[in-house]
Structure formats: C-alpha cells, structure tokens
Design a protein around this motif. Structure first.
Motif, mmCIF file in Angstrom:
data_model
loop_
_atom_site.group_PDB
_atom_site.id
_atom_site.type_symbol
_atom_site.label_atom_id
_atom_site.label_comp_id
_atom_site.label_asym_id
_atom_site.label_seq_id
_atom_site.Cartn_x
_atom_site.Cartn_y
_atom_site.Cartn_z
ATOM 1 N N ASP A 127 0.794 -1.238 0.000
ATOM 2 C CA ASP A 127 0.000 0.000 0.000
ATOM 3 C C ASP A 127 0.825 1.286 0.000
ATOM 4 O O ASP A 127 0.459 2.258 -0.643
ATOM 5 C CB ASP A 127 -0.962 0.003 1.205
ATOM 6 N N GLU A 128 1.911 1.297 0.769
ATOM 7 C CA GLU A 128 2.747 2.510 0.794
ATOM 8 C C GLU A 128 4.087 2.237 0.104
ATOM 9 O O GLU A 128 5.087 2.886 0.382
ATOM 10 C CB GLU A 128 2.975 2.977 2.240
ATOM 11 N N GLY A 129 4.104 1.247 -0.790
ATOM 12 C CA GLY A 129 5.339 0.821 -1.444
ATOM 13 C C GLY A 129 5.811 1.784 -2.519
ATOM 14 O O GLY A 129 5.253 2.867 -2.697
ATOM 15 N N PRO A 130 6.834 1.387 -3.255
ATOM 16 C CA PRO A 130 7.468 2.281 -4.244
ATOM 17 C C PRO A 130 6.556 2.677 -5.391
ATOM 18 O O PRO A 130 6.806 3.685 -6.052
ATOM 19 C CB PRO A 130 8.655 1.458 -4.752
ATOM 20 N N VAL A 131 5.502 1.914 -5.639
ATOM 21 C CA VAL A 131 4.612 2.280 -6.744
ATOM 22 C C VAL A 131 3.429 3.096 -6.232
ATOM 23 O O VAL A 131 3.177 4.208 -6.687
ATOM 24 C CB VAL A 131 4.088 1.019 -7.473
ATOM 25 N N LEU A 132 2.724 2.540 -5.260
ATOM 26 C CA LEU A 132 1.495 3.207 -4.788
ATOM 27 C C LEU A 132 1.812 4.416 -3.914
ATOM 28 O O LEU A 132 1.102 5.425 -3.965
ATOM 29 C CB LEU A 132 0.622 2.212 -4.011
ATOM 30 N N GLY A 133 2.887 4.333 -3.102
ATOM 31 C CA GLY A 133 3.232 5.421 -2.183
ATOM 32 C C GLY A 133 3.304 6.781 -2.858
ATOM 33 O O GLY A 133 2.515 7.680 -2.530
ATOM 34 N N PRO A 134 4.214 6.938 -3.822
ATOM 35 C CA PRO A 134 4.342 8.249 -4.492
ATOM 36 C C PRO A 134 3.042 8.697 -5.150
ATOM 37 O O PRO A 134 2.694 9.878 -5.102
ATOM 38 C CB PRO A 134 5.423 8.002 -5.547
ATOM 39 N N LYS A 136 0.075 8.053 -4.232
ATOM 40 C CA LYS A 136 -0.838 8.524 -3.198
ATOM 41 C C LYS A 136 -0.383 9.885 -2.674
ATOM 42 O O LYS A 136 -1.200 10.777 -2.408
ATOM 43 C CB LYS A 136 -0.903 7.511 -2.054
ATOM 44 N N ASP A 137 0.947 10.044 -2.542
ATOM 45 C CA ASP A 137 1.497 11.291 -2.036
ATOM 46 C C ASP A 137 1.109 12.481 -2.904
ATOM 47 O O ASP A 137 0.777 13.549 -2.403
ATOM 48 C CB ASP A 137 3.032 11.215 -1.945
ATOM 49 N N ILE A 138 1.157 12.280 -4.218
ATOM 50 C CA ILE A 138 0.811 13.416 -5.081
ATOM 51 C C ILE A 138 -0.691 13.472 -5.331
ATOM 52 O O ILE A 138 -1.176 14.290 -6.109
ATOM 53 C CB ILE A 138 1.574 13.361 -6.431
ATOM 54 N N GLY A 139 -1.441 12.595 -4.687
ATOM 55 C CA GLY A 139 -2.888 12.685 -4.725
ATOM 56 C C GLY A 139 -3.534 12.096 -5.964
ATOM 57 O O GLY A 139 -4.713 12.315 -6.223
ATOM 58 N N LEU A 140 -2.757 11.341 -6.765
ATOM 59 C CA LEU A 140 -3.358 10.714 -7.953
ATOM 60 C C LEU A 140 -4.275 9.566 -7.546
ATOM 61 O O LEU A 140 -5.244 9.241 -8.239
ATOM 62 C CB LEU A 140 -2.256 10.197 -8.870
ATOM 63 N N LEU A 141 -3.933 8.915 -6.435
ATOM 64 C CA LEU A 141 -4.755 7.813 -5.944
ATOM 65 C C LEU A 141 -5.253 8.140 -4.535
ATOM 66 O O LEU A 141 -4.554 8.826 -3.771
ATOM 67 C CB LEU A 141 -3.925 6.522 -5.886
#
Lengths: 287, 367
Positions: A127-134, A136-141
C-alpha cells in the motif's frame, strides 16, 4: 541370443522411465485415490470405507474456490496470450542475431525462486510501497486504494510467473515460419494485416495451443500467488488443498479435491483440444 | 502488345548495410524487359540478380533510381499492390492450406467472385497438370508437384509479369529438364512476361529469349542466348557461359578484317576484328571447345588458326570425348569432339597434336 537381445532392447530402454512413472505417478495416484475414500482422523488413523460422500461434500463446500481458480486461470491464460504473442513475434522476426540474448533476458528473472519472486511483487505493490506510495502522495490515488489482496494482484502474479511458458512455445512456432511464406502472401495481394491473419496466425496456433496447456493447468492449480498476493476473498483451490493437507490434516478431503481438480482440468483440456481441432494443429505442427 | 516495356529499370542502385559496411548489390542498372518476353537474369550467387528481381516484386526498394511496370512508376509501391507474382525458390507454399486454397489465395484477396475463382483455379490446375489434387496438402506432394502448385498460384492471377527465383533449383536433373520444357510451353500458352533468375547457364540458354549476365551488381552482357554464347562481351561471360579457351596476343597484321595475332613459333592465330582494331593492339580472344578440330600428325593444316600441343587428358563423355591439350601458346586448351563420326578416340594421352579452327570461330572479347 542376439535376436532376443534386440527384441528386449526397447523394453530395457523404457524401463527407467517406466519405473519412474510407476513409483512417482501411479503409486501416489492409487494411494491418493484410496486415501480419498477413507474415513477417520489424524489421531486415530484412517480406514478405507469407500466413502464417496467425501467428494460430494468437498465439491459442495469448495465449489466457489474451484470456479474462482478456473476463472483466474482462464483470465491469466488469455492475458498471457495477449502479452506473450507480441514479445515472441518481435524476438522471432526482429531479433536478428540477438534472438538468443533476448530469450535469455526474458528467462533471467526466472532463475530466482518462484516464491521469492512473488514475495518481491508484494513488496513492490504494498500500500505505501514504491509504486502506490508516491502516487498517493501526489494525490493521484486515494489513500484507501490498494492492489494487494485483489483478484487483479493474484491474476497479475499468475501472468508474471507463467510468462516464459507462453512466450517460448509461441516463439518456437513463429520462428519456424519461413519468411518467404509471408512474402508469398504479400506478393499475392495480402496487405500486412491480412498476411498476419491468414498466414502467420494459423501457423503460430500450434505454439499458442502448447502455451495454453503449459500455463492454464499450472495457473489454475497454483496456490502461491493467491497466498502471497491475495486475500481471503481470492482463495484458490490449490490453497484449500494445501490447507486441508497441512493445517486441517483432513487427508480424504484434500485427496478428493485434488482428484476433482484434476478431472475438471482434464475435461477442460480435452474440450479445448477438440474445439481447436488438435488434428489440424498437429498436422501444421508436424510439417 | 504495346511498345511499353513490361518492366523497366532506370538508373536503379541498391545498397545494403551489412556489419557496418556498405554492400552495393545492384549498381546503376538500366534495363527494359519486353512484353511477353522470357527474360533471364543469370549470374553467380551474390551478383545482384535476386535483388534485382526482389525490386520488381517490391520486397526491396531501390536506394536510387526508378522501377516501372508497364510504364507506371512503382518505386516504393507495396508488393501487394503490384501486378506481378513470384515463384519462390523453395516454393513457399502455405503449409496449412490445400492446393486449391493455395492457388485461390491471390484471387480471394482481389475479391474475385466465387464461381470465377473455381473456374480459373480449375483452368490453371489443368495447365500445370495437377487435376484431381486440389484437396491435397503441399507436404503430401513431391517436389515437382509443389513446384507446379507454386507456378499455378502465381499464374492464376494473370499478372503482368511472372518472377521466377531459381524455381528448378531443388529438383533433380531429370525433373528439372522436364520442367524446363514445361515452363517454356506454359509461357507460350499464357503469353505472360517471365523473368527468370538462375545461376544455371544451361537453363538460361535453353529457355530464354534474352539473357542478362550479371556480375558484381552490373550487367556484363545482355543479349539472346546465341549472342551471349557465340560473342561473349567480357572474359567473365566467356568463362561463365559454357567453356571457353582464352588466348592473348598482339595484332601483327590485319588483312581484309582478319587479324593475325602474335603466337608461338609454328602456330597461327587468326581472328576477325572490327575496323577499330589496329596493328599493335593487344587482344584477348575466345574459342569454344566444340569449334576446334584435333588432328594427330606433323603437318599443320594451312588456312585456319593452328596451335600445336600435347594431349594431357582424355575424358570420354558418351556423346563426345573431351581433350585437354597443353600448348606452347600458354593456356591449356579444352576440345570437345563429337563421337558421331569416330568410333575410336582421335588421340591418347601424350600424343602430339594440332588444334585448328576456322578464323570465324575466334571471337575478340571486349572490342
């Protein structure tokens, strides 16, 4: 004497393989069949009672997982065809002198253990890994978005793990096509798309056929991907069988489920072979 | 038939990149092939003949220059949009299709009506003598039969030109000779321009109306089989087409268009020359082995070209006997002697002989 030896030679040659099959295929099969018809428990031991009801109960209790496995296996196989064909096509027709290198690169990840590879996917997709983390951080997901535990993750894992088993047979079939046959189609007024549809695709079918057999069967009975990448809502039949054997120690149910799975896959494969016309496929393959 | 050539190359050049080097496969080629002609591109492998054919078919685009089909510029036009068809070296039949499906492939792409397809396929299958085999698969047929299917598959479309890439290469000698006759017959029947690529000079000589002998991406000589055989324009052509005895010499005198060349003492080499040749010029001449007579003895015949020598090899060939003769003139001569009149060989190894031929059978190369 020498004639006797000559007559015996073929049987002697088949002996090691035959013994192997007997020891590691026939004997376990019979043992398992017997086991599936026994009753009892791990503490008091099992006894043969010819109890067919185990099969009825096993199918009744686990039909969801069984259907899910076949569905995941089928989706993964279709995805594999779509993914593997272009890869195989490119290597076969555009690989030039580096064909072997490309095939090696394709196989390289598979020198790492099956389980390790699957676990590393879990690290990547967490969930907060190298793909989903960033993302989520920039609000795309959204924060609640997740991939792990979904059917998508399991099927993607299957596709990834079985990719070479589809690419290789398709590649072999494409590689065997005489480029002049394709030129002949173009010469006889076929545009590139028609040449592909009328000549390349039919000649590649034996490879696709083999690839489907080599991926659908193991993908449907796989238990690692759904255990590592899935959740309780993606449980596949392989996991159930594993749990029945190792956790619950309900050997009869586990054996019965194994047989049911085997029967379903065999029926599936034969129906598929019929529908596709194995004879034609084999004819083309045998040219 | 119109005067427009069926196929025309104007200044066509083709180069490939291979291992970082530029390979000139075809060098500034100008060529016109007439309507209904049986035209052969002849040469050793790597001479550019196949590349030339592939540029007609559209599988290769020229690096420079223009290709015309029936007067229309087709440079850069895709193969499927060209009105020519090809018979491939290894036939390249569709292995997953029957004979009928193979032959009808082109017509179906062109959306010809079903009934018309059936009629035309039946017709062409009869021409190539394969009636009754429509349902067979290519792999169930012999090489010669597959060859006919490949031919039918191309001819059924009635192309402006038929391109044949060493089509008989894979057949054994008997079948090849049979197919040569057959191909010639079919070409007469359908009246289509045939462009025939081969490295077999015998094949080219027997079948063609005209031959282009290629070497190193260029045409060395273009002409009828007779011209090419009797009057080779270059040393290469003289050697590649049949066997030639090549002689070099300086022009000593010219009398009535016949030059006398310098030669070993006692020998005399005559050759007819055009007016451009003057006394003192160096000439190379070619003499075909079957034009030369061989005579044992000590007295040379007077009015012919004469060379003295010693027989070094005698090979009996059935219809002829071939002699190798070492001469003072330099080269070893090859002489074919027809076995029609002589029951016995004219000479044996070690015999001193005279070789003589009519001056008209000497041909000066490259003048």
């Amino acid at each position: 004497m020498s004639r006797l030896r000559r007559n015996l030679a073929p049987y002697l040659l088949v002996l090691p393989g035959g013994l192997w099959l007997l020891l590691f295929f026939a004997v376990p099969m019979i043992t398992m069949l017997s086991l599936s018809l026994q009753q009892g428990d791990i503490v008091n031991g099992y006894a043969f009672t010819g109890h067919w009801q185990t099969y009825v109960d096993a199918i009744g209790n686990y039909r969801t997982q069984l259907f899910r496995s076949l569905l995941y296996g089928a989706i993964a196989t279709i995805a594999l065809i779509v993914l593997a064909f272009p890869v195989a096509y490119w290597i076969a027709f555009y690989g030039g002198r580096r064909k072997a290198t490309y095939l090696f690169l394709l196989l390289l990840p598979f020198f790492v253990s099956f389980v390790l590879r699957t676990i590393s996917w879990r690290q990547i997709l967490t969930d907060e890994g190298p793909v989903l983390g960033p993302l989520k951080d920039i609000g795309l997901l959204g924060d609640s978005f997740h991939v792990l535990g979904t059917p998508f993750a399991v099927i993607a894992g299957l596709v990834y793990n079985f990719l070479p088993f589809m690419v290789l047979p398709v590649y072999v079939a494409l590689e065997r096509i005489d480029p002049r046959v394709i030129e002949a189609a173009r010469d006889l007024y076929a545009d590139p798309a028609t040449a592909f549809r009328k000549v390349i695709l039919p000649l590649a079918l034996p490879g696709v056929f083999a690839g489907v057999l080599m991926t659908f069967v193991p993908a449907s009975s796989d238990y690692v991907n759904s255990a590592v990448l899935g959740s309780s809502s993606t449980t596949m039949i392989g996991q159930v069988i594993q749990a029945q054997y190792l956790a619950t120690a309900d050997y009869p149910t586990a054996s019965a489920l194994s047989f049911v799975l085997m029967a379903v896959l065999l029926i599936g494969v034969f129906t598929y072979a019929r529908a596709l016309g194995t004879e034609d496929v084999m004819k083309v393959a045998a040219r | 038939m119109s005067d427009t050539p069926a196929i025309e190359f104007v200044g066509v050049h083709k180069e490939f990149q291979s291992h970082g080097e530029t390979v000139h496969a075809v060098r500034t080629l100008d060529l016109a092939i007439g309507q209904g002609e049986f035209f052969s591109l002849l040469g050793p492998s790597g001479c550019g003949k196949t590349t030339t054919m592939r540029m007609i078919a559209g599988f290769e685009d020229p690096s420079a220059g223009t290709v015309f089909l029936d007067g229309k510029d087709v440079t850069g036009v895709a193969p499927n949009k060209r009105d020519v068809n090809m018979v491939f070296q290894s036939y390249a039949l569709f292995p997953h299709m029957s004979v009928f499906q193979n032959v009808s492939f082109g017509l179906e792409r062109r959306k010809v009506a079903k009934a018309e397809i059936t009629r035309r396929v039946g017709e062409i299958i009869e021409i190539v003598s394969l009636t009754g085999m429509e349902k067979r698969a290519p792999r169930e047929m012999s090489g010669g039969q597959q060859q006919r299917v490949a031919l039918a598959r191309a001819l059924v479309n009635r192309p402006r030109a038929l391109l044949l890439d060493e089509p008989l290469g894979a057949l054994d000698l008997k079948l090849r000779q049979q197919m040569q006759v057959e191909l010639k017959r079919i070409q007469r029947e359908v009246g289509i321009t045939f462009v025939y690529v081969t490295h077999d000079q015998g094949e080219a000589l027997t079948m063609s109306d005209r031959i282009a002998v290629m070497q190193g991406g260029r045409i060395d000589q273009l002409g009828t089989p007779r011209e090419i055989y009797e009057k080779p324009a270059t040393r290469f052509v003289a050697g590649f087409i049949g066997t030639s005895n090549l002689l070099e010499g300086e022009v000593r005198s010219i009398d009535d268009g016949i030059a006398t060349l310098s030669s070993a003492p006692g020998d005399c080499v005559l050759v007819p020359v055009p007016g451009s040749v003057a006394v003192g010029d160096k000439l190379e001449i070619s003499v075909r082995p079957e034009k030369i007579e061989l005579e044992r003895g000590t007295e040379a015949p007077s009015d012919c070209s004469v060379v003295a020598g010693t027989v070094s090899e005698v090979v009996y060939h059935g219809t002829s006997t071939n002699y190798a003769v070492t001469t003072a003139a330099g080269p070893e001569f090859t002489v074919f002697d027809q076995n029609a009149a002589n029951a016995d060989d004219l000479a044996v190894r070690g015999d001193k002989v005279f070789l003589y031929w009519n001056a008209q059978h000497s041909y000066p190369i490259g003048v």
